[in-house]
Design a protein around this motif. Structure first.
Motif: not given
Length: 72
Positions: A59-71
């Motif tokens: 699964a991918l989780l994206g955070d617009p506040a930091t511009g980061s993605w975690e898988m």
């Protein structure tokens, strides 16, 4: 495909959603018709388009506040 294509796709998605977190679930192995009859695995189209990752589970989780993605 080069990895910068996937990075660009994810950046455009975060820019489009505003301030919301983005969760992209991947596919899982599931039986077809009967419990012992598994179809060949294919990753979910959305996760595949954004990451190119073909494995399972993911699964991918994206955070617009930091511009980061975690898988996961």
């Amino acid at each position: 495909m080069k990895t910068d294509i996937y990075q660009d796709r994810r950046a455009r998605l975060l820019a489009a959603v505003g301030e919301c977190l983005v969760l992209i679930p991947g596919a899982s192995h599931h039986p077809q018709n009967i419990p012992m009859n598994y179809a060949p695995f294919r990753q979910g189209s959305h996760l595949l388009y954004l990451s190119g990752f073909k494995g399972a589970p993911a699964a991918l989780l994206g955070d617009p506040a930091t511009g980061s993605w975690e898988m996961f």
